[in-house]
Design a protein around this motif. Structure first.
Motif, short mmCIF file in Angstrom:
data_model
loop_
_atom_site.label_atom_id
_atom_site.label_comp_id
_atom_site.label_asym_id
_atom_site.label_seq_id
_atom_site.Cartn_x
_atom_site.Cartn_y
_atom_site.Cartn_z
N PRO A 187 0.83 -1.21 0.00
CA PRO A 187 0.00 0.00 0.00
C PRO A 187 0.87 1.26 0.00
N MET A 188 0.41 2.26 -0.72
CA MET A 188 1.09 3.56 -0.80
C MET A 188 0.04 4.65 -0.89
N SER A 189 0.48 5.88 -0.67
CA SER A 189 -0.45 6.99 -0.85
C SER A 189 -0.62 7.25 -2.34
N MET A 190 -1.76 7.80 -2.69
CA MET A 190 -2.04 8.15 -4.07
C MET A 190 -0.96 9.12 -4.59
N TRP A 191 -0.54 10.03 -3.74
CA TRP A 191 0.49 11.00 -4.12
C TRP A 191 1.79 10.31 -4.52
N GLU A 192 2.23 9.31 -3.73
CA GLU A 192 3.45 8.57 -4.03
C GLU A 192 3.31 7.79 -5.34
N LEU A 193 2.12 7.26 -5.60
CA LEU A 193 1.92 6.47 -6.81
C LEU A 193 1.95 7.32 -8.07
N LEU A 194 1.64 8.59 -7.95
CA LEU A 194 1.70 9.45 -9.13
C LEU A 194 3.13 9.86 -9.44
N GLY A 195 3.93 10.11 -8.43
CA GLY A 195 5.32 10.50 -8.67
C GLY A 195 6.10 10.51 -7.38
#
Length: 165
Positions: free
Chosen positions: A143-151
């Motif tokens: 699991p990761m934050s949406m922010w981390e997954l974008l960049g």
């Protein structure tokens, strides 16, 4: 354009919200490609709507002369100095830091953007679209934050497919 103050839950930005902050003496937006996007505003203690300026409220302003007005969420207000405060706000997109996303695998950038929203573990007020057609597989194992997954991480949309926001 003078900044407009809105309540924390505003999403439409079609009215003047709580009000126009006409007493703002300085309002600067700092923006870096695929990076920082923040606002700093100097506001007098006796300015109109000063008492309504609170953390989590939203400021709508034009970041530069050619960009449409953008929403910025207040995250800090300095202690008063010489009758003024400094208000710090981040672009509303930073709200994605608080949206966890469950693991997934997706083929292609469009599918990956869809999977980020579909696997969000909290309500997601954001939608995504792309004109890129890069073929690659994106696999998220933890699991990761949406922010981390974008960049910002090795597994992000930017790292996997390239491009810019």
């Amino acid at each position: 354009m003078k900044p407009i103050l809105y309540k924390a839950d505003e999403t439409a930005f079609t009215t003047n919200g709580i009000g126009i902050l006409s007493d703002a003496s300085d309002c600067t937006v700092i923006q870096a490609l695929n990076g920082e996007y923040e606002l700093e505003m100097i506001y007098p203690l006796r300015g109109v709507h000063f008492l309504e300026i609170k953390n989590r409220c939203i400021l709508l302003c034009e970041p530069d002369p050619v960009t449409d007005p953008q929403p910025f969420r207040i995250y800090r207000i300095s202690k008063p100095m010489s009758g003024k405060v400094t208000v710090y706000a981040r672009h509303i997109a930073y709200d994605m830091m608080g949206i966890p996303v469950s693991p997934f695998t997706a083929e292609g950038v469009g599918a990956a953007l869809g999977a980020i929203v579909d696997h969000a573990a909290a309500a997601c007020p954001f939608s995504f679209r792309t004109d890129k057609t890069t073929d690659a597989t994106m696999t998220i194992k933890t699991p990761m934050s949406m922010w981390e997954l974008l960049g910002g991480t090795a597994e992000s949309i930017l790292s996997c497919f390239g491009g810019e926001y």
